[in-house]
Each structure stands twice: as structure tokens, then as C-alpha cells.
Design a protein around this motif. Structure first.
Motif, PDB file in Angstrom:
ATOM      1  N   LYS A   4     -12.976  27.021 209.277  1.00  0.00           N
ATOM      2  CA  LYS A   4     -11.632  27.405 208.843  1.00  0.00           C
ATOM      3  C   LYS A   4     -11.166  26.378 207.824  1.00  0.00           C
ATOM      4  N   HIS A  36      -2.044  29.043 212.075  1.00  0.00           N
ATOM      5  CA  HIS A  36      -3.260  28.498 212.685  1.00  0.00           C
ATOM      6  C   HIS A  36      -2.944  27.386 213.678  1.00  0.00           C
ATOM      7  N   GLN A  38      -2.668  27.162 216.858  1.00  0.00           N
ATOM      8  CA  GLN A  38      -3.458  27.045 218.084  1.00  0.00           C
ATOM      9  C   GLN A  38      -4.956  26.947 217.825  1.00  0.00           C
ATOM     10  N   ALA A  39      -5.363  26.951 216.567  1.00  0.00           N
ATOM     11  CA  ALA A  39      -6.790  26.936 216.227  1.00  0.00           C
ATOM     12  C   ALA A  39      -7.163  25.635 215.519  1.00  0.00           C
ATOM     13  N   ARG A  40      -8.454  25.370 215.500  1.00  0.00           N
ATOM     14  CA  ARG A  40      -8.935  24.209 214.742  1.00  0.00           C
ATOM     15  C   ARG A  40      -9.003  24.578 213.267  1.00  0.00           C
ATOM     16  N   ASP A  42     -10.870  23.200 210.111  1.00  0.00           N
ATOM     17  CA  ASP A  42     -11.956  22.272 209.812  1.00  0.00           C
ATOM     18  C   ASP A  42     -11.632  21.388 208.612  1.00  0.00           C
ATOM     19  N   ASP A  74      -4.953  20.257 215.130  1.00  0.00           N
ATOM     20  CA  ASP A  74      -6.375  19.991 215.309  1.00  0.00           C
ATOM     21  C   ASP A  74      -7.068  20.231 213.967  1.00  0.00           C
ATOM     22  N   ILE A  75      -7.202  19.163 213.197  1.00  0.00           N
ATOM     23  CA  ILE A  75      -7.769  19.244 211.854  1.00  0.00           C
ATOM     24  C   ILE A  75      -8.963  18.296 211.779  1.00  0.00           C
ATOM     25  N   GLY A  76     -10.102  18.832 211.335  1.00  0.00           N
ATOM     26  CA  GLY A  76     -11.285  17.997 211.180  1.00  0.00           C
ATOM     27  C   GLY A  76     -11.054  16.899 210.162  1.00  0.00           C
ATOM     28  N   TYR A 100      -4.228  11.324 211.566  1.00  0.00           N
ATOM     29  CA  TYR A 100      -5.086  12.351 210.982  1.00  0.00           C
ATOM     30  C   TYR A 100      -6.242  11.706 210.229  1.00  0.00           C
TER      31      TYR A 100
END
Length: 116
Positions: A4, A36, A38-40, A42, A74-76, A100
Motif C-alpha cells: 500500500k 487507511h 486501520q491498515a498498514r 507500506d 502504521d507506516i513502514g 515515524y
């Protein structure tokens, strides 16, 4: 599973045509983050100057507030690809302060102006 990727930039796009959600304004960037939540994510690519008086700061503030509230996104990795050196420095400092993973990607060959 496909990565993502969100790109917040008023003019540039990915050279390789990768699948990414592109936000051309800070408001669209904020909406993309909320969509986004609730999602990761990337990769989050951020430009500083978004045309006219618009800048990335509303997006950065959403990220900061989430971390302040103990619920960071939640960010890579956040990649700051702006060509505005003072803006890059401020963005890196602000986002690192809240934990972050953030890197400068100024001049990255992965993004280019539309029509080039």
C-alpha cells in the motif's frame, strides 16, 4: 499481497507506474490517511509544496496528532521527496520526533513531473 503506497504531491507521479493512491492536495492527503487508518501503509511519499498556498502540514499534523494520542499510523516508511530543503528538514524533524521511520528522498528517480 500488494504494497500500500500513498503519494501526496501536486505534480509528480511514480515513473514506474506502480499502484499507488495519489493525493494532489493536503485535504486529499488527509482523506487518504483517514481512509487507511486501520491498515498498514507500506510507503507514504510526501512533497512539501502542494501548489498555491497549500502545503503538506495538514497531513503532517494528522500524523503527529495520532502519535500524540498514542495511536500512530502504521507506516513502514515515510519518504520526503520535496525539493524544498527547509521544508524537508522541518518534516523530517517533526515526524522523527513522533517515532515515524522517515527518510529524505529528495531527487529520487522514482518520482517525476507529469508529462516528462
Amino acid at each position: 499481497m500488494m504494497a500500500k503506497v500513498i503519494l501526496v504531491d501536486d505534480l509528480r507521479s511514480f515513473v514506474d507506474g506502480r499502484a499507488a493512491e495519489v493525493a494532489r492536495t493536503s485535504a486529499a492527503g488527509v482523506e487518504a490517511l483517514h481512509r487507511h487508518r486501520q491498515a498498514r501503509i507500506d510507503e507514504l511519499w510526501l512533497d512539501h509544496d502542494l501548489g498555491g498556498d497549500d502545503t503538506i502540514w495538514p497531513v503532517v499534523e494528522v500524523l503527529e496528532m495520532a502519535a500524540f494520542e498514542g495511536r500512530p499510523f502504521d507506516i513502514g516508511v515515510v519518504l520526503v521527496h520535496s525539493a524544498n530543503p527547509p521544508g524537508v528538514a522541518k518534516m523530517l524533524q517533526a515526524l522523527r520526533r513522533w517515532g515515524y521511520e522517515v527518510r529524505s528522498a529528495t531527487g529520487s528517480p522514482q518520482v517525476a513531473y507529469l508529462g516528462e
